[in-house]
Design an enzyme around this catalytic site. Sequence first.
Site, PDB file in Angstrom:
ATOM      1  N   ASP A 193       0.815  -1.212   0.000  1.00 37.53           N
ATOM      2  CA  ASP A 193       0.000   0.000   0.000  1.00 37.53           C
ATOM      3  C   ASP A 193       0.851   1.265   0.000  1.00 37.53           C
ATOM      4  O   ASP A 193       0.510   2.247  -0.667  1.00 37.53           O
ATOM      5  CB  ASP A 193      -0.974  -0.002   1.177  1.00 37.53           C
ATOM      6  CG  ASP A 193      -0.284  -0.251   2.515  1.00 37.53           C
ATOM      7  OD1 ASP A 193       0.938  -0.517   2.529  1.00 37.53           O
ATOM      8  OD2 ASP A 193      -0.965  -0.185   3.549  1.00 37.53           O
ATOM      9  N   THR A 221       1.169  -7.497  -1.179  1.00 40.74           N
ATOM     10  CA  THR A 221       1.195  -7.536   0.274  1.00 40.74           C
ATOM     11  C   THR A 221       0.783  -8.926   0.712  1.00 40.74           C
ATOM     12  O   THR A 221      -0.298  -9.397   0.376  1.00 40.74           O
ATOM     13  CB  THR A 221       0.293  -6.481   0.923  1.00 40.74           C
ATOM     14  OG1 THR A 221       0.149  -6.768   2.313  1.00 40.74           O
ATOM     15  CG2 THR A 221      -1.086  -6.450   0.279  1.00 40.74           C
ATOM     16  N   VAL A 222       1.654  -9.572   1.424  1.00 43.37           N
ATOM     17  CA  VAL A 222       1.362 -10.927   1.861  1.00 43.37           C
ATOM     18  C   VAL A 222       0.186 -10.942   2.826  1.00 43.37           C
ATOM     19  O   VAL A 222      -0.491 -11.954   2.976  1.00 43.37           O
ATOM     20  CB  VAL A 222       2.635 -11.554   2.493  1.00 43.37           C
ATOM     21  CG1 VAL A 222       2.900 -10.977   3.865  1.00 43.37           C
ATOM     22  CG2 VAL A 222       2.557 -13.070   2.520  1.00 43.37           C
ATOM     23  N   ASP A 223      -0.091  -9.784   3.470  1.00 41.73           N
ATOM     24  CA  ASP A 223      -1.206  -9.700   4.423  1.00 41.73           C
ATOM     25  C   ASP A 223      -2.564  -9.750   3.736  1.00 41.73           C
ATOM     26  O   ASP A 223      -3.579  -9.914   4.412  1.00 41.73           O
ATOM     27  CB  ASP A 223      -1.129  -8.398   5.225  1.00 41.73           C
ATOM     28  CG  ASP A 223       0.119  -8.299   6.061  1.00 41.73           C
ATOM     29  OD1 ASP A 223       0.836  -9.306   6.171  1.00 41.73           O
ATOM     30  OD2 ASP A 223       0.389  -7.217   6.603  1.00 41.73           O
ATOM     31  N   MET A 266       1.813 -13.081  10.053  1.00 39.78           N
ATOM     32  CA  MET A 266       1.762 -11.735   9.506  1.00 39.78           C
ATOM     33  C   MET A 266       0.329 -11.231   9.431  1.00 39.78           C
ATOM     34  O   MET A 266      -0.610 -12.004   9.291  1.00 39.78           O
ATOM     35  CB  MET A 266       2.403 -11.711   8.117  1.00 39.78           C
ATOM     36  CG  MET A 266       3.902 -11.871   8.146  1.00 39.78           C
ATOM     37  SD  MET A 266       4.589 -12.229   6.520  1.00 39.78           S
ATOM     38  CE  MET A 266       4.012 -13.895   6.284  1.00 39.78           C
ATOM     39  N   GLY A 267       0.193  -9.917   9.518  1.00 43.63           N
ATOM     40  CA  GLY A 267      -1.114  -9.280   9.481  1.00 43.63           C
ATOM     41  C   GLY A 267      -1.111  -8.041  10.346  1.00 43.63           C
ATOM     42  O   GLY A 267      -1.537  -8.083  11.491  1.00 43.63           O
ATOM     43  N   GLU A 322       0.106 -10.329  13.797  1.00 49.56           N
ATOM     44  CA  GLU A 322       1.071  -9.400  14.386  1.00 49.56           C
ATOM     45  C   GLU A 322       0.458  -8.076  14.809  1.00 49.56           C
ATOM     46  O   GLU A 322       0.961  -7.392  15.706  1.00 49.56           O
ATOM     47  CB  GLU A 322       2.220  -9.139  13.414  1.00 49.56           C
ATOM     48  CG  GLU A 322       1.796  -8.504  12.105  1.00 49.56           C
ATOM     49  CD  GLU A 322       2.962  -8.290  11.160  1.00 49.56           C
ATOM     50  OE1 GLU A 322       4.048  -7.907  11.635  1.00 49.56           O
ATOM     51  OE2 GLU A 322       2.786  -8.515   9.951  1.00 49.56           O
ATOM     52  N   TYR A 379       9.635 -14.445   8.634  1.00 46.98           N
ATOM     53  CA  TYR A 379      10.603 -14.315   7.548  1.00 46.98           C
ATOM     54  C   TYR A 379      10.738 -15.597   6.742  1.00 46.98           C
ATOM     55  O   TYR A 379      11.082 -15.561   5.559  1.00 46.98           O
ATOM     56  CB  TYR A 379      11.947 -13.862   8.108  1.00 46.98           C
ATOM     57  CG  TYR A 379      11.849 -12.478   8.723  1.00 46.98           C
ATOM     58  CD1 TYR A 379      11.660 -11.366   7.913  1.00 46.98           C
ATOM     59  CD2 TYR A 379      11.903 -12.294  10.091  1.00 46.98           C
ATOM     60  CE1 TYR A 379      11.537 -10.104   8.454  1.00 46.98           C
ATOM     61  CE2 TYR A 379      11.780 -11.025  10.649  1.00 46.98           C
ATOM     62  CZ  TYR A 379      11.601  -9.940   9.825  1.00 46.98           C
ATOM     63  OH  TYR A 379      11.463  -8.685  10.355  1.00 46.98           O
TER      64      TYR A 379
END
Length: 461
Positions: A193, A221-223, A266-267, A322, A379
């Site tokens: 973003d 974005t992996v989220d 992740m998030g 997270e 990671y």
Amino acid sequence: MDLDSSTTATEFPLPPFTLAPLPHLSDYLPSLPSLPNPIDCIPFYHQSAGFYIASSDVILRHIVFDLSSSAPPSPLIAYHRAGPRRTVRFDPSAVRAAIVTCGGLCPGINTVIRELVVGLWEIYGVRQVFGVPSGYPGFYSADPVPLDPKMVDSWHKMGGTALTTSRGGFDLGKIVDAIERHGFNQVYCIGGDGTMRGAAKLYEEIRRRRLYVSLMGIPKTVDNDIGIIDRSFGFQTAVEMAQHAINAAHVEAESAVNGIGLVKLMGRSAGHIALHATLSSRDVDCCLIPENDFYLEGKGGLLEFLDQRLKKNGHAVLVVAEGAGQDMIPRTEAQKEMDESGNPVFLDVGAWLKTELKGWWEREHPDELFTVKYIDPTYMIRAVPANATDNLYCTLLAHSAIHGVMAGYTGFVSGPINGIYGYIPLEEVAVAKNLVDVKDHKWAWVRSVTNQPDFLQTNHP
């Protein structure tokens, strides 16, 4: 109107909708020539009557309607469909394309780069494609790297980004000056973003200078927290990899007396990975996400729930995104500042929860065994290559991007909307968020799988 009792077909008019404007170079360069699409001369493409996409082909953003409601949904937006156009606005021999990757890592970045290079070469005959190292600062601080299909041939099998990346360093004037200096007339920005917000500013400056440069963004974005598009690339790989961490946490917890396996996924602002990993695993006892507040102490709190689960099963698995619980973690003044990308500094909710759980057990059960195994696979997940589904998705994203840029569109993002690839104005994607709807059936499904409390504050003493 009782629609369920109807035995005959019923016709309903299409609600009125607004077609989102798609910026084009001809908006400020009206004398731009139109050229036949080079695909006409490629033998492995067999153009049918509907092969080329027309400007009248659109995709509705919202496709679910309540037919019993007299009021149409508002706003009802449509976007231009992605794909090759009958004419192009670039002579392939004159194209100098630049590809840049910004922000954090995500599975599939190298696949997108590879397919941009291969697509430009093989579909349109472009021979000048360059990679910009080190993210946005690389435009003005590094030399561009020439790319060709042979060089990128196996990049889709690699994690990370072969171009290297960075956060911050966005200097609008220097970047656009460098684009002019290097003679780039196509720019492909791959990032999250923050990168999309930067790309929107770059597009506006390019437009202000009336440059013959088409710039577009491929959201990463992996989220999975970028709005409008169905999902971000790399997300499905991340969910798949998260299973390994959850499985390990389950084994550790099950093998200990009063064992808790704690997994942080992740998030930052959206808990999609935690949600989907929980549903996929079925070994998770509680899922904590940023969109749903929780509390520790008292009736209906997390500690009471875990106490009950340990008494019943002897172990528990806790998954936390997270961004969950960030307002509960004590922080210094320095930790209240923003990072290089303009995002709030996030503290380690997993380490904090581990400390809180140990303190709680020592207070409430001082003479009983207890173990917390904390696993943070962040990671490991970010750095892996894309799986088969994401590899295919990245290919379609890249090719959609190329078709749009060659047709002269600019200031847009390519991505799937309700399963159909479309072009979305950059400025819309830069501000749109995709958050978990905790009132949706999917979140109810999570709670039915885990049997976790709803953490409503009315339950808090």
